[in-house]
Design a protein around this motif. Structure first.
Motif, PDB file in Angstrom:
ATOM      1  N   ALA A 114       0.818  -1.221   0.000  1.00 16.66           N
ATOM      2  CA  ALA A 114       0.000   0.000   0.000  1.00 16.66           C
ATOM      3  C   ALA A 114       0.851   1.270   0.000  1.00 16.66           C
ATOM      4  O   ALA A 114       0.536   2.241  -0.704  1.00 16.66           O
ATOM      5  N   LYS A 115       1.937   1.278   0.757  1.00 14.36           N
ATOM      6  CA  LYS A 115       2.776   2.474   0.829  1.00 14.36           C
ATOM      7  C   LYS A 115       3.448   2.748  -0.515  1.00 14.36           C
ATOM      8  O   LYS A 115       3.500   3.906  -0.966  1.00 14.36           O
ATOM      9  N   ALA A 116       3.945   1.711  -1.170  1.00 15.28           N
ATOM     10  CA  ALA A 116       4.587   1.894  -2.478  1.00 15.28           C
ATOM     11  C   ALA A 116       3.580   2.381  -3.511  1.00 15.28           C
ATOM     12  O   ALA A 116       3.884   3.245  -4.340  1.00 15.28           O
ATOM     13  N   ARG A 117       2.386   1.839  -3.466  1.00 15.34           N
ATOM     14  CA  ARG A 117       1.339   2.299  -4.388  1.00 15.34           C
ATOM     15  C   ARG A 117       1.028   3.783  -4.155  1.00 15.34           C
ATOM     16  O   ARG A 117       0.903   4.569  -5.096  1.00 15.34           O
ATOM     17  N   ARG A 118       0.925   4.148  -2.892  1.00 18.43           N
ATOM     18  CA  ARG A 118       0.513   5.500  -2.525  1.00 18.43           C
ATOM     19  C   ARG A 118       1.612   6.529  -2.799  1.00 18.43           C
ATOM     20  O   ARG A 118       1.359   7.575  -3.414  1.00 18.43           O
ATOM     21  N   GLU A 119       2.828   6.252  -2.364  1.00 21.96           N
ATOM     22  CA  GLU A 119       3.881   7.257  -2.429  1.00 21.96           C
ATOM     23  C   GLU A 119       4.708   7.209  -3.715  1.00 21.96           C
ATOM     24  O   GLU A 119       5.251   8.240  -4.135  1.00 21.96           O
TER      25      GLU A 119
END
Length: 321
Positions: free
Chosen positions: A289-294
């Motif tokens: 989720a963090k890689a997708r978001r940032e």
């Protein structure tokens, strides 16, 4: 930009060099051997002969390249299949993650490099309790099986050194378990082991794994060049973490093997070791989720189910030809 890829002929190195060139970057890639320099040239990059454990060679290569960004993809895992002796199999890679990281960081500072992105791993490294899908905020395993301890220490060393580096934007990418054509989970060596039923299903097979196609690992790394935040860690995995009891039988079917032999945990400890029992029954997966978001990234292979089948089909076709 001008990008220096340390470990340009490895599992991620090759698709990464191709992706960087396709994105319009100029690439210098390292290899330890003159023979592999030709591979780097054929990919459209400039080769640099340098051993990652030779501080002077790495410094000279970085200074000559004058890169804007360094990407560390250095490992020494080609042909590793015997994971019963895990510490021995990963000894050289652990030196690259410790000494090699120090040498690369020193070279980067000496050359005035702005950003360094380093390869890490999240396949079994998290604590084995709590939520089965971990995020970057969750702690790593504080008490891993003995055979995994040195490797986990080396991973932690790399992550701390890169993310806390002074005068340099350090970013860490924790890749899941690799797969691709003749790579990682679908390497010829692994396929042969599965076909010979040498990869047993230990215990209930409840350990959860996260996978990543090497092409998706490469695309995430390209995204991190421009959008990664200094000092941050990103888990680069697909959308579909799965227990061993699910993915191992599926892999066996895809490569034309009989179902894996089932072994109780006590017998697995006796013949394979506590660390492999842990990998099969206890380890936890990762969220992307963090890689997708940032990073604004998403995997082109969102599930290992589709990805394994795609790669296995290509391997079967090549074998038949």
């Amino acid at each position: 930009m001008r990008i220096f890829v340390a470990g340009a002929t490895g599992a991620v190195g090759r698709p990464l060099v191709a992706a960087l060139i396709a994105a319009g970057h100029s690439v210098v890639g390292t290899t330890r051997t003159t023979a592999k320099a030709a591979i780097i040239r054929r990919m459209g990059a400039e080769p640099a002969i340098a051993d990652g454990l030779d501080a002077s060679a790495i410094r000279a290569a970085v200074l000559a390249a004058k890169p804007d960004v360094i990407i560390d993809q250095m490992t020494d895992l080609a042909g590793v299949t015997d994971l019963r002796h895990f510490d021995r199999a990963f000894a050289s890679t652990n030196r690259l993650r410790t000494q090699g990281t120090d040498f690369l960081l020193a070279a980067a500072r000496g050359a005035g490099v702005k950003r360094l992105i380093a390869q890490s791993f999240c396949g079994w490294t998290y604590g084995r309790s709590g939520d089965p899908i971990k995020t970057e905020a969750d702690p790593l395993d504080f008490d891993p099986p003995e055979q995994l301890r040195r490797t986990l220490d080396a991973i932690q060393y790399l992550e701390d050194a890169v993310t806390s580096s002074a005068n340099l934007e350090g970013i860490v990418l924790r890749y899941g378990s690799f797969y691709g054509p003749d790579t990682g989970m679908l390497s010829r060596a692994m396929i042969a082991q599965v076909q010979r039923r040498r990869v047993p299903l230990i215990g209930g097979g409840g350990g959860r794994w996260s996978f990543i196609h090497v092409d998706d690992a490469a695309s995430a790394t390209v995204a991190a060049i421009e959008r990664g935040i200094s000092g941050e860690i990103y888990s680069i995995v697909d959308d579909d973490p799965a227990p061993v009891g699910e993915w191992l039988p599926a892999l066996a079917t895809l490569v034309g093997a009989r179902p894996p032999i089932r072994v109780p945990a006590w017998l697995g400890r006796l013949f394979a070791g506590e660390h492999l029992v842990s990998m099969m029954t206890e380890v936890q997966a990762s969220s992307n989720a963090k890689a997708r978001r940032e990073l604004g990234w998403q995997p082109a292979h969102p599930s290992w189910r589709q990805g394994f089948a795609e790669v296995a089909s290509g391997a079967t076709t090549q074998h038949a030809a």
